[in-house]
Design an enzyme around this catalytic site. Sequence first.
Site, short mmCIF file in Angstrom:
data_model
loop_
_atom_site.label_atom_id
_atom_site.label_comp_id
_atom_site.label_asym_id
_atom_site.label_seq_id
_atom_site.Cartn_x
_atom_site.Cartn_y
_atom_site.Cartn_z
N ARG A 16 0.81 -1.23 0.00
CA ARG A 16 0.00 0.00 0.00
C ARG A 16 0.84 1.27 0.00
O ARG A 16 0.44 2.27 -0.56
CB ARG A 16 -0.99 -0.01 1.17
CG ARG A 16 -0.35 -0.07 2.53
CD ARG A 16 -1.37 -0.03 3.66
NE ARG A 16 -2.26 -1.15 3.72
CZ ARG A 16 -2.12 -2.19 4.51
NH1 ARG A 16 -1.08 -2.25 5.31
NH2 ARG A 16 -2.98 -3.17 4.51
N GLU A 158 -1.29 2.64 18.54
CA GLU A 158 -1.07 3.70 17.56
C GLU A 158 -0.51 4.99 18.15
O GLU A 158 -0.07 5.85 17.42
CB GLU A 158 -2.37 4.00 16.81
CG GLU A 158 -2.79 2.86 15.90
CD GLU A 158 -3.94 3.23 14.99
OE1 GLU A 158 -3.99 4.37 14.50
OE2 GLU A 158 -4.80 2.37 14.77
#
Length: 190
Positions: A16, A158
Amino acid sequence: MVNSDGKRFVNELANRKVRADAIMLEQQEGKKAFAICNEPNVQPLKKQRPGFLEKMLDAKILDKYDTVEAMAKGSGIPLENLQKTIAAFNEVVKAKKDPVLGRYINNDQVPMVEGPWYIGECQPKVHHCMGGLYTDNDCRVIDVRTDQPIPGLFAAGEASGGVHGAVRLGSCATLDCLVFGRIAGRKAAA
């Protein structure tokens, strides 16, 4: 994938980050990026995710055309370039070898000949943030000025950075959050 000139510009099966970077380079040159497919090649999607194609059409994420000519006109892609690109890609499919972009050609891919045709503009999106807080092995947040742990501050998932580097490892992200989340929770509770 083709740009608004009707030319392939990236290995469509690359990771990606490679694809997103390639799309953004096209955009910097004032071009758009499109994914195109025809009916025979959309069959694996229909089998794996029934109803998904229809949802994308209803949401106007994809457009459907009966012919390549109509697709080129509807998207503003020069017809002759698009036809040349499709013909070249069909040769890649037949040979099962992509000498220019190195794409793997699986057995489900067949030459793109008959319609209907589907096209959608590609746009990179943020789907996972890799944080930025620097932590130690105990998930303590490190003060960048002193290189010392900030008392009582822990981070995982994250919110922390440096685990994956430039590209997230999708199969590892959940485990990363669970392992470091558990460590951070235990250390914070202690």
